[in-house]
Scaffold this motif. Structure first.
Motif, PDB file in Angstrom:
ATOM      1  N   LEU A  89     -32.171   2.541  20.556  1.00 28.24           N
ATOM      2  CA  LEU A  89     -31.621   2.664  19.202  1.00 28.24           C
ATOM      3  C   LEU A  89     -32.705   3.016  18.183  1.00 28.24           C
ATOM      4  O   LEU A  89     -32.495   3.871  17.318  1.00 28.24           O
ATOM      5  CB  LEU A  89     -30.905   1.380  18.797  1.00 28.24           C
ATOM      6  N   VAL A  90     -33.865   2.374  18.290  1.00 30.89           N
ATOM      7  CA  VAL A  90     -34.958   2.699  17.369  1.00 30.89           C
ATOM      8  C   VAL A  90     -35.398   4.148  17.578  1.00 30.89           C
ATOM      9  O   VAL A  90     -35.668   4.875  16.614  1.00 30.89           O
ATOM     10  CB  VAL A  90     -36.136   1.708  17.533  1.00 30.89           C
ATOM     11  N   SER A  91     -35.436   4.596  18.827  1.00 29.54           N
ATOM     12  CA  SER A  91     -35.769   5.996  19.115  1.00 29.54           C
ATOM     13  C   SER A  91     -34.744   6.937  18.491  1.00 29.54           C
ATOM     14  O   SER A  91     -35.102   7.990  17.948  1.00 29.54           O
ATOM     15  CB  SER A  91     -35.829   6.231  20.626  1.00 29.54           C
ATOM     16  N   LEU A  92     -33.469   6.564  18.545  1.00 27.48           N
ATOM     17  CA  LEU A  92     -32.419   7.398  17.960  1.00 27.48           C
ATOM     18  C   LEU A  92     -32.532   7.455  16.439  1.00 27.48           C
ATOM     19  O   LEU A  92     -32.211   8.478  15.831  1.00 27.48           O
ATOM     20  CB  LEU A  92     -31.037   6.901  18.400  1.00 27.48           C
ATOM     21  N   VAL A  93     -33.005   6.379  15.816  1.00 29.00           N
ATOM     22  CA  VAL A  93     -33.266   6.417  14.369  1.00 29.00           C
ATOM     23  C   VAL A  93     -34.393   7.401  14.095  1.00 29.00           C
ATOM     24  O   VAL A  93     -34.308   8.235  13.187  1.00 29.00           O
ATOM     25  CB  VAL A  93     -33.614   5.017  13.813  1.00 29.00           C
ATOM     26  N   GLU A  94     -35.452   7.312  14.894  1.00 31.68           N
ATOM     27  CA  GLU A  94     -36.596   8.229  14.746  1.00 31.68           C
ATOM     28  C   GLU A  94     -36.152   9.679  14.897  1.00 31.68           C
ATOM     29  O   GLU A  94     -36.654  10.563  14.211  1.00 31.68           O
ATOM     30  CB  GLU A  94     -37.664   7.889  15.797  1.00 31.68           C
ATOM     31  N   MET A  95     -35.191   9.913  15.777  1.00 35.06           N
ATOM     32  CA  MET A  95     -34.688  11.273  16.016  1.00 35.06           C
ATOM     33  C   MET A  95     -33.636  11.676  14.981  1.00 35.06           C
ATOM     34  O   MET A  95     -33.081  12.759  15.049  1.00 35.06           O
ATOM     35  CB  MET A  95     -34.084  11.350  17.424  1.00 35.06           C
ATOM     36  N   ASP A  96     -33.337  10.778  14.032  1.00 36.65           N
ATOM     37  CA  ASP A  96     -32.358  11.013  12.975  1.00 36.65           C
ATOM     38  C   ASP A  96     -30.941  11.240  13.528  1.00 36.65           C
ATOM     39  O   ASP A  96     -30.188  12.058  13.025  1.00 36.65           O
ATOM     40  CB  ASP A  96     -32.789  12.188  12.095  1.00 36.65           C
ATOM     41  N   LYS A  97     -30.599  10.473  14.563  1.00 37.37           N
ATOM     42  CA  LYS A  97     -29.280  10.595  15.182  1.00 37.37           C
ATOM     43  C   LYS A  97     -28.336   9.456  14.791  1.00 37.37           C
ATOM     44  O   LYS A  97     -27.142   9.559  14.992  1.00 37.37           O
ATOM     45  CB  LYS A  97     -29.410  10.663  16.704  1.00 37.37           C
ATOM     46  N   VAL A  98     -28.898   8.369  14.271  1.00 40.64           N
ATOM     47  CA  VAL A  98     -28.070   7.222  13.875  1.00 40.64           C
ATOM     48  C   VAL A  98     -28.725   6.578  12.664  1.00 40.64           C
ATOM     49  O   VAL A  98     -29.947   6.611  12.508  1.00 40.64           O
ATOM     50  CB  VAL A  98     -27.911   6.215  15.042  1.00 40.64           C
ATOM     51  N   GLY A  99     -27.886   6.005  11.816  1.00 41.77           N
ATOM     52  CA  GLY A  99     -28.394   5.351  10.623  1.00 41.77           C
ATOM     53  C   GLY A  99     -29.158   4.075  10.948  1.00 41.77           C
ATOM     54  O   GLY A  99     -28.761   3.305  11.815  1.00 41.77           O
ATOM     55  N   ALA A 100     -30.253   3.863  10.222  1.00 39.97           N
ATOM     56  CA  ALA A 100     -31.076   2.673  10.448  1.00 39.97           C
ATOM     57  C   ALA A 100     -30.282   1.396  10.223  1.00 39.97           C
ATOM     58  O   ALA A 100     -30.503   0.400  10.909  1.00 39.97           O
ATOM     59  CB  ALA A 100     -32.301   2.711   9.546  1.00 39.97           C
ATOM     60  N   TRP A 101     -29.326   1.413   9.277  1.00 45.02           N
ATOM     61  CA  TRP A 101     -28.579   0.190   8.979  1.00 45.02           C
ATOM     62  C   TRP A 101     -27.781  -0.271  10.198  1.00 45.02           C
ATOM     63  O   TRP A 101     -27.658  -1.480  10.441  1.00 45.02           O
ATOM     64  CB  TRP A 101     -27.678   0.381   7.758  1.00 45.02           C
ATOM     65  N   PHE A 156     -17.212  20.132  20.615  1.00 44.86           N
ATOM     66  CA  PHE A 156     -16.409  21.359  20.718  1.00 44.86           C
ATOM     67  C   PHE A 156     -15.120  21.295  19.896  1.00 44.86           C
ATOM     68  O   PHE A 156     -14.550  22.320  19.571  1.00 44.86           O
ATOM     69  CB  PHE A 156     -16.074  21.670  22.178  1.00 44.86           C
ATOM     70  N   ILE A 157     -14.668  20.079  19.586  1.00 44.76           N
ATOM     71  CA  ILE A 157     -13.449  19.942  18.775  1.00 44.76           C
ATOM     72  C   ILE A 157     -13.761  19.384  17.388  1.00 44.76           C
ATOM     73  O   ILE A 157     -12.878  18.931  16.671  1.00 44.76           O
ATOM     74  CB  ILE A 157     -12.392  19.073  19.495  1.00 44.76           C
ATOM     75  N   ASN A 158     -15.048  19.390  17.024  1.00 45.55           N
ATOM     76  CA  ASN A 158     -15.505  18.917  15.708  1.00 45.55           C
ATOM     77  C   ASN A 158     -15.076  17.487  15.402  1.00 45.55           C
ATOM     78  O   ASN A 158     -14.728  17.165  14.274  1.00 45.55           O
ATOM     79  CB  ASN A 158     -15.052  19.866  14.592  1.00 45.55           C
ATOM     80  N   PHE A 159     -15.093  16.632  16.414  1.00 42.08           N
ATOM     81  CA  PHE A 159     -14.824  15.211  16.218  1.00 42.08           C
ATOM     82  C   PHE A 159     -16.119  14.454  16.458  1.00 42.08           C
ATOM     83  O   PHE A 159     -16.726  14.558  17.514  1.00 42.08           O
ATOM     84  CB  PHE A 159     -13.733  14.713  17.170  1.00 42.08           C
ATOM     85  N   ARG A 160     -16.570  13.695  15.468  1.00 42.57           N
ATOM     86  CA  ARG A 160     -17.832  12.952  15.557  1.00 42.57           C
ATOM     87  C   ARG A 160     -17.619  11.625  16.285  1.00 42.57           C
ATOM     88  O   ARG A 160     -17.739  10.550  15.717  1.00 42.57           O
ATOM     89  CB  ARG A 160     -18.405  12.726  14.167  1.00 42.57           C
ATOM     90  N   PHE A 161     -17.343  11.725  17.580  1.00 42.37           N
ATOM     91  CA  PHE A 161     -17.153  10.521  18.394  1.00 42.37           C
ATOM     92  C   PHE A 161     -18.410   9.666  18.379  1.00 42.37           C
ATOM     93  O   PHE A 161     -18.320   8.439  18.375  1.00 42.37           O
ATOM     94  CB  PHE A 161     -16.781  10.877  19.836  1.00 42.37           C
ATOM     95  N   ASP A 162     -19.595  10.296  18.357  1.00 39.66           N
ATOM     96  CA  ASP A 162     -20.838   9.530  18.347  1.00 39.66           C
ATOM     97  C   ASP A 162     -20.933   8.612  17.128  1.00 39.66           C
ATOM     98  O   ASP A 162     -21.320   7.458  17.239  1.00 39.66           O
ATOM     99  CB  ASP A 162     -22.056  10.444  18.460  1.00 39.66           C
ATOM    100  N   MET A 163     -20.528   9.118  15.964  1.00 38.65           N
ATOM    101  CA  MET A 163     -20.555   8.288  14.748  1.00 38.65           C
ATOM    102  C   MET A 163     -19.438   7.233  14.788  1.00 38.65           C
ATOM    103  O   MET A 163     -19.654   6.085  14.407  1.00 38.65           O
ATOM    104  CB  MET A 163     -20.409   9.151  13.496  1.00 38.65           C
ATOM    105  N   PHE A 164     -18.264   7.632  15.262  1.00 31.93           N
ATOM    106  CA  PHE A 164     -17.155   6.690  15.415  1.00 31.93           C
ATOM    107  C   PHE A 164     -17.563   5.547  16.346  1.00 31.93           C
ATOM    108  O   PHE A 164     -17.372   4.372  16.029  1.00 31.93           O
ATOM    109  CB  PHE A 164     -15.921   7.423  15.956  1.00 31.93           C
ATOM    110  N   ALA A 165     -18.154   5.902  17.496  1.00 30.72           N
ATOM    111  CA  ALA A 165     -18.580   4.889  18.464  1.00 30.72           C
ATOM    112  C   ALA A 165     -19.676   3.995  17.892  1.00 30.72           C
ATOM    113  O   ALA A 165     -19.706   2.788  18.160  1.00 30.72           O
ATOM    114  CB  ALA A 165     -19.056   5.574  19.749  1.00 30.72           C
ATOM    115  N   SER A 166     -20.559   4.563  17.078  1.00 32.29           N
ATOM    116  CA  SER A 166     -21.625   3.765  16.450  1.00 32.29           C
ATOM    117  C   SER A 166     -21.047   2.744  15.482  1.00 32.29           C
ATOM    118  O   SER A 166     -21.484   1.587  15.455  1.00 32.29           O
ATOM    119  CB  SER A 166     -22.611   4.683  15.724  1.00 32.29           C
TER     120      SER A 166
END
Length: 192
Positions: A89-101, A156-166
């Motif tokens: 998770l900290v790595s994903l923050v560094e990669m700007d893929k998920v919010g730090a909060w 491919f369907i423009n649904f942000r499942f990654d953000m929803f799942a987060s």
């Protein structure tokens, strides 16, 4: 050291390998398909993470089946889980893929529940994993995998499942933390 504990140690040793693939700037090629792009090092990191997450269930199954539950295993297993999830998770923050909060919420809950478990142990109680704790783990793993693979195939369907799942992982993580504290408030002596 028994097999279950060796598997748990292997999970701990996979953590820096995952981080190496995520954070070291090696020029691996990208796979690009329309609006979707992912590097080979992200794919490798995701595959290693999936294997590491799978070993969490495997070591527990082996320990119970072969009656190999040890104090070392009871210490190492949750430590390995927290190291794996926190580091990625900290790595994903560094990669700007998920919010730090979101990461702060998840890691804070882990520290709080670990502290509660330690207090319980000092009082002679053992706090077992709850169903919400198991849901929390599943939600976190789902969110992390979707972030690691750049929201494939939902991009491919423009649904942000990654953000929803987060978000779902953060909500379930908070709820499971409150659930642990409410059900085990008798363990904490506020008069000391």
């Amino acid at each position: 050291m028994n097999l279950a504990n060796k598997i748990t140690l292997a999970r701990i040793f996979l953590v820096p390998i995952i981080m190496l693939f995520l954070l070291v700037n090696v020029k691996f090629p990208h796979i690009r398909i329309e609006q979707f792009s992912i590097t080979y090092n992200q794919i490798i990191a995701a595959l290693i993470f999936i294997i590491a997450a799978w070993t969490d269930g495997l070591d527990g199954y082996i320990a119970r089946k072969r009656k190999l539950v040890t104090n070392l295993g009871k210490l190492l297993d949750p430590l390995a889980d927290k190291l794996l999830v926190s580091a990625v998770l900290v790595s994903l923050v560094e990669m700007d893929k998920v919010g730090a909060w979101i990461v702060i919420v998840i890691i804070s809950r882990e520290f709080a529940v670990t502290g509660l478990r330690q207090i319980a142990l000092l009082e002679g109680h053992v706090i077992a994993a709850s169903k919400w704790g198991k849901w929390k783990t599943a939600a976190q793993i789902t969110a992390i995998i979707s972030l690691l693979i750049n929201n494939f195939p939902f991009a491919f369907i423009n649904f942000r499942f990654d953000m929803f799942a987060s978000w779902i992982a953060a909500i379930i993580t908070l709820y499971s933390g409150f659930d642990y504290f409410i059900k085990n408030k008798h363990v904490i002596n506020f008069n000391e």
